[in-house]
Design an enzyme around this catalytic site. Structure first.
Site, PDB file in Angstrom:
ATOM      1  N   HIS A  63      64.393 -39.987  14.412  1.00 24.57           N
ATOM      2  CA  HIS A  63      64.457 -40.316  12.971  1.00 24.57           C
ATOM      3  C   HIS A  63      63.763 -41.659  12.718  1.00 24.57           C
ATOM      4  O   HIS A  63      63.021 -41.824  11.753  1.00 24.57           O
ATOM      5  CB  HIS A  63      65.921 -40.457  12.522  1.00 24.57           C
TER       6      HIS A  63
ATOM      7  N   HIS B  62      67.887 -38.931  19.582  1.00 24.02           N
ATOM      8  CA  HIS B  62      67.946 -38.271  18.279  1.00 24.02           C
ATOM      9  C   HIS B  62      67.668 -39.279  17.154  1.00 24.02           C
ATOM     10  O   HIS B  62      66.754 -39.088  16.342  1.00 24.02           O
ATOM     11  CB  HIS B  62      69.335 -37.638  18.099  1.00 24.02           C
ATOM     12  N   GLU B  63      68.461 -40.352  17.137  1.00 21.58           N
ATOM     13  CA  GLU B  63      68.261 -41.359  16.086  1.00 21.58           C
ATOM     14  C   GLU B  63      66.896 -42.023  16.245  1.00 21.58           C
ATOM     15  O   GLU B  63      66.245 -42.378  15.257  1.00 21.58           O
ATOM     16  CB  GLU B  63      69.378 -42.405  16.103  1.00 21.58           C
TER      17      GLU B  63
ATOM     18  N   GLU C 278      64.969 -34.010  10.116  1.00 27.79           N
ATOM     19  CA  GLU C 278      65.749 -33.518  11.249  1.00 27.79           C
ATOM     20  C   GLU C 278      64.829 -32.946  12.339  1.00 27.79           C
ATOM     21  O   GLU C 278      65.154 -33.027  13.528  1.00 27.79           O
ATOM     22  CB  GLU C 278      66.733 -32.447  10.754  1.00 27.79           C
TER      23      GLU C 278
END
Lengths: 487, 487
Positions: free
Chosen positions: B254, B250-251, B280
């Protein structure tokens, strides 16, 4: 002042990150981020309205003594900065940037010639700076004063002169004796175990990890973002035991000083360190006076052996002797407590003559090499291990080196006073009890911040101005013991 | 603009350090250092001379299209900030600070009552803010627009309404089927091995460690100090395998976005991310569309087993099913890809009514609990696992939550387009070949920075505005596979 401090400390965070965690491609933008913060901090400080405010406050009667002292010291800084025309600041900034890159390149090519022109330009600007700042006797005085308020050529000439002879004669005596065995220091020492031991040692000497931390960097340093956030760094060489241990104690000493500065004076002169010489006295007191003492080594020996069973057969006297071995060498940062000061004297002589105009920049290598031969008896094989070894000149830091020696001298004199206050100091250290040392340093050094000059502070807390005899006695006693020589 | 960016990024470094390495006692001064940087950045931005310059440039003919867009977007920000009287900014800053501390205290005491008054004050200021900013239909529109330009109650009401029914019916179908076995995810997983695996996964998806790094923090986040210095963080739970792995992805998503933003647009709008929803979408695309796909899990399975032999007997379909298990629950951040959106809808409903004035703050817990019962069928036992679970309101972030759902929707729509561009996408992923995805994202998302709104971007690169069908199809296909149900 606190707003300016916020910016100064923010810049320090960015520099700390640059030395510890910055990914390589981040360097370019980081450079401009730091430059912007410096500019903004500078702009806030040099505002004429701020100068006016300081002068009004300094002349009024509304302040307590402590407040007035803060105003006076700030006004001193302000008046100094006022002397720099902005065109000069820009020229200096460009010249140091060029000199730094030339120095990197010169080291890569192992040739002073590559550095020469840029250094020449920088030296000529430093001479101009001395004129801007003003001085009474020698232009180098103006630059010395930037790093150690009140230091002059006249004073340092005397000090170094008085130091040279006794140190030289002690050195010859030592070199006539058999050298302590120190080969065991160069075994393999696991990185993680060294790291853990370093943390333990910092705890032992009282570094507060709630108000600070240790990280890894290429060159060890200490910085702080308030007295409650002090960062020390270390580096680990897996084939050198002593390097990490005594570097931790050195930076730990700097760190204890910064943690001890008065928290309520954040951003104000009384919340800052006294001088570079006094800062260095704190690192050397813990690294050398305490850390290289036989009692201290006896105390940490079980811990050391727990981490490094390969030292099982070494006793504490053996480790004590090994880490106090004297060996004239080429590189300042690797030298022992005795020969270190010859390295400093050489740089002092060169800087003094450069700024005074009696030594042309192109003659530095030759002069450097002749001084190394004369004072340390070592032949310099090339520029990289000679006059290109230090970063200082490439930063325009002329006048910085003497503070290293002053640090050792102040440390010995302070340590003598501590010993007088606590006659059982050695037993205390042997028992791992450092409370008395902390107490003494807190009430005699830390709490005053920049309230006194180093000279004033020394006089106030030891009862006399800086004197060589303390360091001489300290070093003579130590080496008589290490080398089993009569005093 | 670049000077302002330097200050903004300096502040980000201080915040990153605060979450990763700050010693506890450093927090107080760090707070004021960050506050000072924010103030200075703000002061530089709102200077009337800067506004005048922007207007002159925007009206002139001297700029290229790209330059003009940067000016227009900056002017948009400037004009918005102009609307805030400085007295309002101060009131808001005090109210959020008070609300944040009350929220911490309320969580400790597990009582919404402790938070109520401060939240009430904050909500009333947010209503005032909506009036200052202006809106056409609903005051909440003004706040939504701050996080996702162009988002309105009318649009989101429709979106959530259309989403609720199909998600609800999919959820009931799923809950009628046997749940995948996921107990093996809760064994003991060594911290260091997890850390190493996390780094490997970031490398696998293409995170550039020369232009970024990973560290540990309590709550995972991504920040950047330029496109060449992107910091992701993770946390490690030794009794939960999935938490670290999919949080890293997830990170990492980003982080890839921030590393892909145009470097030469540093400090300019075209160098910034498009919107929170699009940011997101990038994290969810990598975490969910790629990371929770069976092909991806098949690809990483040997690596996973290398680090964690305890998973030896699990096959990739088993891991795939386990990490896609659907389970209605109390806590948003721990929920699955399906029920997550009910958590968002609940917050959206509450915020809309709070700002619209039809829900008094004191009634939040009751309304919250009834919505959890209605939409997710779970009974909320206390405020801490209910309406006190998120930090957002205590920061004054009303209008933020919907961007999480928008992120999933954009991700699915982008991922559909990627799949159309590369029909063998699944094989590519199964072979660890992510070049095509990077290429698509770089040329369709990253390179534009903030040049388009999220709606414009979506339309431009997928050929249609945001539509639910992509997410619906994505999620239906996934869960039919996981739960072995006919589509």
């Amino acid at each position: 002042m606190r707003r300016i401090a916020d910016i100064k400390y923010a810049s320090a965070v960015l520099q700390w990150d640059q030395e510890t965690y910055l990914p390589p491609m981040g360097a370019a933008f980081r450079g401009r981020q730091i430059a912007t913060l410096s500019e903004i901090g500078h702009e806030l400080f040099v505002k004429p309205s701020f100068g006016q405010l300081l002068r009004t406050l300094a002349e009024g009667n509304d302040l307590t003594g402590a407040e007035l002292r803060n105003v006076q010291l700030t006004l001193e800084d302000y008046s100094k900065l006022e002397k720099y025309p902005s065109s000069f600041v820009r020229k200096m900034s460009e010249a140091t940037s060029a000199a730094y890159h030339a120095w990197i390149e010169a080291r890569r090519e192992n040739s002073f010639k590559v550095f020469e022109n840029k250094l020449e330009a920088l030296v000529s600007l430093k001479k101009e700076e001395a004129q801007l700042l003003g001085f009474e006797n020698h232009p180098y005085d103006a630059l010395l004063n930037e790093f150690e308020k009140g230091a002059t050529v006249a004073w340092l000439d005397g000090l170094f002169n008085d130091l040279k002879q006794p140190l030289g004669s002690l050195l010859s005596q030592i070199l006539d004796r058999p050298a302590p065995e120190d080969g065991f220091l160069k075994q393999y020492f696991d990185k993680d175990a060294q790291w853990q031991l370093g943390l333990e040692l910092l705890k032992i000497i009282g570094f507060n990890f709630k108000a600070g931390r240790q990280d890894i960097s290429e060159h060890p340093f200490t910085t702080n973002f308030s007295a409650q956030d002090v960062r020390v760094t270390t580096r680990i060489d897996e084939h050198d035991f002593a390097s990490m241990v005594w570097s931790c104690l050195h930076e730990g000493g700097h760190g204890l000083y910064e943690q001890g500065l008065p928290v309520d004076q954040y951003g104000l002169p009384r919340g800052e360190f006294c001088s570079l010489g006094i800062h260095e006295s704190q690192s050397r007191l813990w690294e050398n006076c305490v850390g290289r003492s036989e009692s201290f080594i006896k105390y940490i020996m079980p811990l050391v052996k727990q981490y490094f069973p390969q030292l099982e057969n070494i006793n504490s006297h053996g480790l004590f002797a090994a880490v106090n071995k004297v060996q004239p060498s080429l590189i300042r940062t690797e030298s022992d407590e005795l020969t270190y000061h010859f390295h400093v004297m050489i740089r002092y002589e060169i800087e003094k003559k450069l700024i005074g105009g009696s030594l042309p920049v192109r003659e530095i290598p030759e002069y450097w090499n002749s001084l190394y031969q004369e004072l340390l008896g070592v032949a310099v094989p090339d520029d990289k291990s000679g006059c290109l070894q230090d970063i200082h000149w490439s930063h325009g830091s002329f006048g910085y080196f003497p503070t290293y020696t002053l640090g050792s001298l102040y440390a010995a004199q302070f340590y003598d006073s501590i010993g007088k206050s606590y006659p059982d100091l050695d037993q205390k250290i042997g028992a791992g009890n450092f409370g008395s040392i902390h107490q003494w340093l807190q009430s005699n050094v830390y709490q005053y911040g920049r309230n006194f000059t180093s000279g004033e502070l020394c006089n106030k807390v030891t009862g006399s101005p800086l004197q060589l005899e303390y360091f001489q006695r300290y070093i003579t006693e130590k080496y008589s013991h290490v080398y089993q020589m009569p005093i």
